[in-house]
Design a protein around this motif. Structure first.
Motif, PDB file in Angstrom:
ATOM      1  N   SER A 101       0.849  -1.194   0.000  1.00 45.42           N
ATOM      2  CA  SER A 101       0.000   0.000   0.000  1.00 45.42           C
ATOM      3  C   SER A 101       0.885   1.244   0.000  1.00 45.42           C
ATOM      4  N   SER A 103      -6.080   2.034   0.571  1.00 37.47           N
ATOM      5  CA  SER A 103      -5.029   1.180   0.012  1.00 37.47           C
ATOM      6  C   SER A 103      -4.593   0.103   0.994  1.00 37.47           C
ATOM      7  N   VAL A 104      -4.597   0.436   2.279  1.00 39.59           N
ATOM      8  CA  VAL A 104      -4.191  -0.540   3.294  1.00 39.59           C
ATOM      9  C   VAL A 104      -5.210  -1.668   3.385  1.00 39.59           C
ATOM     10  N   SER A 131      -5.021  -3.794   0.211  1.00 36.61           N
ATOM     11  CA  SER A 131      -3.792  -4.598   0.178  1.00 36.61           C
ATOM     12  C   SER A 131      -3.910  -5.815   1.075  1.00 36.61           C
ATOM     13  N   GLY A 142      -2.340   6.711   1.759  1.00 30.50           N
ATOM     14  CA  GLY A 142      -1.768   5.417   2.111  1.00 30.50           C
ATOM     15  C   GLY A 142      -2.109   4.961   3.508  1.00 30.50           C
ATOM     16  N   HIS A 155       3.010  -1.964   4.118  1.00 34.79           N
ATOM     17  CA  HIS A 155       2.376  -0.638   4.042  1.00 34.79           C
ATOM     18  C   HIS A 155       3.451   0.451   4.129  1.00 34.79           C
TER      19      HIS A 155
END
Length: 310
Positions: free
Chosen positions: A194, A282-283, A286, A278, A304
């Motif tokens: 991420s 995205s985390v 992911s 981020g 991450h």
């Protein structure tokens, strides 16, 4: 085409003891030698791919010192490959003696010899416009002939002889991985990373996914201070319209390409998933994508890059 021979019986020295047995059982040594242009560099890279610590252009006189250093260092150094070529012979020409000394100290080195037909070696040198290190003022064929004579004894005592005349780089790499890697070492390993677009794209990304089409939890007061690794944020992100299809589509894409990447020699694949900072979308994506890839049998983990930067 390759030949394989069984390593000879171990020769115990007069001071052999527990440390000697440990050295033999816990340290894996591979000695790589052979004709210039035969593929030593490819063999070295393949051994690195499967977890060996590779020492290039090591003088034969230092082989025992390197083996004992690897044993004492432990960890990754317990799998060590030593690559010898004609430059190494400037210090010693007694490869047989060096191998014998290793065995007397309790090590069991496997000697890999790469070879190829003279015509093939000549074409390879000509394609890169290099002279043979031993040809001097003569022809390429002269240098190859001299090297063959110098390495005759090494070839005779090799455990594995690989004729690379009709092998391309990928075929040679696969051959080495089959011999020394084991199934797990040859597997493609995936990192689902991420990141925040405002901090820049990851330079090592093979795929870049954009999760900014999803609503941003930053604008939900009760979620703002939390991250995509936490259940509340993850449920919010993955519950949005299109999120599940997004993850499923990219899981299918990665699964469809891994066999090809492995065939072409790639061992590490990075799938980068970005959102604005981020931290949230995205985390969560992911973590979910890495989980699905693991469920399909791939070696995947989530990392991450920008978590905590805000």
């Amino acid at each position: 085409m390759s030949e394989a021979r069984t390593t000879g019986d171990r020769i115990d020295g007069p001071d052999a003891g527990d440390e000697q047995v440990a050295a033999e059982s816990e340290t894996t040594l591979v000695v790589v030698t052979g004709l210039s242009g035969g593929g030593r560099s490819t063999v070295a890279r393949a051994l690195e791919n499967v977890g060996y610590y590779v020492v290039d252009n090591l003088p034969q006189a230092l082989m025992l010192d390197m083996a004992e250093l690897a044993f004492k260092a432990g960890g990754a150094a317990r799998r060590t490959a030593m690559v010898l070529d004609v430059r190494s012979r400037a210090f010693s020409t007694d490869l047989a003696g060096a191998i014998r000394e290793l065995k007397e100290r309790g090590f069991s080195p496997r000697v890999v010899f790469v070879d190829a037909d003279d015509e093939v070696l000549i074409r390879r040198f000509e394609s890169v416009r290099r002279s043979h290190p031993l040809q001097g003022d003569g022809r390429l064929a002269d240098g190859i002939a001299v090297e063959r004579g110098l390495l005759e004894e090494a070839r005779d005592q090799a455990d594995v002889i690989i004729d690379t005349s009709h092998l391309n780089v990928n075929q040679l790499r696969r051959r080495i991985e089959e011999l020394f890697g084991g199934e797990d070492a040859r597997r493609l390993r995936l990192t689902v990373l991420s990141f925040g677009f405002k901090y820049g794209l990851p330079p090592d990304a093979d795929f870049v996914l954009d999760a900014r089409f999803l609503p941003n939890p930053y604008w939900v007061p009760e979620l703002r201070e939390h991250t995509g690794r936490e259940e509340a944020v993850s449920a919010y992100v993955l519950g949005q319209e299109g999120a599940d299809a997004f993850v499923a589509s990219y899981a299918d894409l990665v699964n469809a390409t891994t066999t090809g990447f492995e065939r072409e020699g790639k061992r590490y694949l990075t799938v980068a998933v970005g959102c604005t900072g981020g931290k949230h979308r995205s985390v969560a994506i992911s973590e979910e994508l890495a989980s699905r890839l693991r469920h399909s049998g791939l070696a995947a983990n989530a990392q991450h890059r920008d978590l905590g930067r805000e």
